[in-house]
Design an enzyme around this catalytic site. Sequence first.
Site, short mmCIF file in Angstrom:
data_model
loop_
_atom_site.label_atom_id
_atom_site.label_comp_id
_atom_site.label_asym_id
_atom_site.label_seq_id
_atom_site.Cartn_x
_atom_site.Cartn_y
_atom_site.Cartn_z
N HIS A 1 -9.69 2.56 -1.54
CA HIS A 1 -8.25 2.36 -1.26
C HIS A 1 -7.98 1.17 -2.55
O HIS A 1 -7.50 0.30 -2.22
CB HIS A 1 -8.04 1.54 0.04
CG HIS A 1 -6.68 1.18 0.40
ND1 HIS A 1 -5.63 1.75 -0.16
CD2 HIS A 1 -6.21 0.55 1.50
CE1 HIS A 1 -4.54 1.30 0.42
NE2 HIS A 1 -4.86 0.24 1.56
N CYS B 1 0.75 -1.17 0.07
CA CYS B 1 0.16 0.01 0.16
C CYS B 1 0.68 1.29 0.01
O CYS B 1 0.34 2.35 -0.38
CB CYS B 1 -0.97 -0.05 1.24
SG CYS B 1 -1.99 -1.24 1.27
N CYS C 1 0.47 2.95 5.85
CA CYS C 1 1.03 1.68 6.41
C CYS C 1 0.95 0.46 5.20
O CYS C 1 0.25 0.86 4.29
CB CYS C 1 0.17 0.88 7.61
SG CYS C 1 -1.62 0.90 7.44
N VAL D 1 -11.70 4.78 4.40
CA VAL D 1 -12.80 4.24 4.62
C VAL D 1 -13.98 4.42 3.68
O VAL D 1 -14.90 3.88 3.09
CB VAL D 1 -13.24 4.30 6.10
CG1 VAL D 1 -14.61 3.99 6.44
CG2 VAL D 1 -12.16 3.50 6.82
N LYS E 1 -22.76 5.23 -1.69
CA LYS E 1 -23.17 4.16 -1.35
C LYS E 1 -23.29 3.85 -0.11
O LYS E 1 -24.06 2.66 0.24
CB LYS E 1 -22.38 3.15 -2.06
CG LYS E 1 -21.99 3.42 -3.74
CD LYS E 1 -20.94 2.39 -4.17
CE LYS E 1 -21.13 0.96 -4.26
NZ LYS E 1 -20.27 -0.03 -4.75
N VAL E 2 -23.07 4.75 0.85
CA VAL E 2 -23.10 4.34 2.25
C VAL E 2 -24.44 4.30 2.69
O VAL E 2 -25.41 5.23 2.38
CB VAL E 2 -22.52 5.48 3.17
CG1 VAL E 2 -23.03 6.91 3.06
CG2 VAL E 2 -22.36 4.94 4.37
N LEU E 3 -24.90 3.51 3.50
CA LEU E 3 -26.17 3.11 4.21
C LEU E 3 -25.85 3.44 5.80
O LEU E 3 -25.63 2.49 6.50
CB LEU E 3 -26.66 1.98 3.89
CG LEU E 3 -27.19 1.61 2.41
CD1 LEU E 3 -27.51 0.11 2.26
CD2 LEU E 3 -28.29 2.63 2.13
N LYS F 1 -27.29 0.97 8.41
CA LYS F 1 -26.79 -0.54 8.76
C LYS F 1 -25.59 -0.56 9.56
O LYS F 1 -25.25 -1.72 9.72
CB LYS F 1 -26.83 -1.11 7.23
CG LYS F 1 -28.07 -1.12 6.53
CD LYS F 1 -27.93 -2.06 5.29
CE LYS F 1 -29.31 -2.43 4.84
NZ LYS F 1 -29.26 -3.30 3.64
N ALA G 1 -13.84 -0.40 7.48
CA ALA G 1 -12.73 -0.87 6.81
C ALA G 1 -12.67 -0.26 5.40
O ALA G 1 -13.85 0.15 4.92
CB ALA G 1 -12.57 -2.41 6.59
N SER G 2 -11.46 0.03 4.58
CA SER G 2 -11.61 0.45 3.34
C SER G 2 -12.07 -0.50 2.34
O SER G 2 -12.39 -1.68 2.73
CB SER G 2 -9.98 0.90 2.87
OG SER G 2 -9.42 -0.36 2.97
N ALA H 1 -17.96 -1.68 6.94
CA ALA H 1 -18.15 -0.38 6.97
C ALA H 1 -17.02 0.48 7.44
O ALA H 1 -16.80 1.39 6.92
CB ALA H 1 -19.54 -0.16 7.79
#
Length: 414
Positions: free
Chosen positions: A370, A110, A400, A366, A244-246, A249, A268-269, A266
Amino acid sequence: MISNLSKVLNSNVKRMYTTAKNLESVVIVSAVRTPIGSIGGSLSTIPGTKLSSITIEEAVKRAGIKPSDVDEAIIGNVISANLGQAPARQCALGAGLEQKTITTTINKVCSSGMKAIVFGAQSIALGHSKTVVAGGFESMSQVPYYADKMRFGAKYGNQTFIDGLVRDGLADAYNGSAMGVCGDDCADKYKITREQQDKFAVDSYLRALEAQKNGFFNDEIVQVPIVGRGGKVTYVVEDEEPKKVLFDKIPNLKPAFTPNGTVTPANASKLNDGASSVILMSESHAKELGLKPLARIIGYADAEQAPIEFPTAPALAIPKALKNAGINMSQVDLFEINEAFAVVGLANAKILDIDHNKLNVNGGAVALGHPIGSSGCRIVVTLTHLLQNKNLKYGVAAICNGGGGSTALVLEKL
């Protein structure tokens, strides 16, 4: 003969020390990225090398230089399977750079995109190059599955495919566990709760959505053309993940990696496609060409620790980079720490006592995504424009990488 050899060695040593004492100051003249696409989403049909070419071509254009001015292209990429020979070369030639351009592909997981910038800065500082394009790319959508038993033929029984994304990008090489297992371990070690991680994730999304709404990413993004049926061209102009986030949930999602873990899909990337590039040159050369740089690179450093502890490696690299830059934590106006997981941002901020109001102010991986070979450069691109748009002086970018490592970079706005 020995006498002559001694003279040559002494001459080389003297030249090395002379070079070290007269290092060129390195500046960023332009900084560009594609929008970040979701896996299987808007950018999934475009090879990663093409995405990189788009950013290189635009970075050259925005810098106000000619393709022939670029001496070297150093490009990060993590999963090179099925890309063809010399991915960085493809990126450079696809962008119209000349055949004489020196090209190198970098894989530091990364950190690849940021390490490419560091190598470019070192090449310029030592006087080996005047102008370097550095960056990174990843099309996680196009990473293949591997049929590792097919080289000499499967002898008997069923065979399985190996997911290249997991094998070469997202799994620890030493015990085979997913990177998220390391995230859960980090949360346990630093006593960071699920609720804290979810709150951090929500904040990342809210910041990213606010940045999109107000056009805060406009200066750093180059639109990507998509040719559809009948030759119709549409353009991808913004990051795909945030909308796209909900939110409702997020609290109810199950752990993604360990049964009692706290890392979820959610916080995490995501898996993504994208590319980014910067044009680097010596400050003296920029002055000769009448160009106005965006930022000066004043420090950088790497750090390593145990592979399972990779999430907190930035907490080691950042102080080293600041020491090399000759400034301290209190002088830093903004931090961009890549959000491989929400716990990465939380843990490093906890260790280094970073004010959350200075950290990833337009959201992080997030929410944004990524694309692993690009992210190290992407956060430098974002930080460069943030310092300009907010008229702030110092910024730190850190990321990281799997295996226990990290790269950090310190910028000064010009």
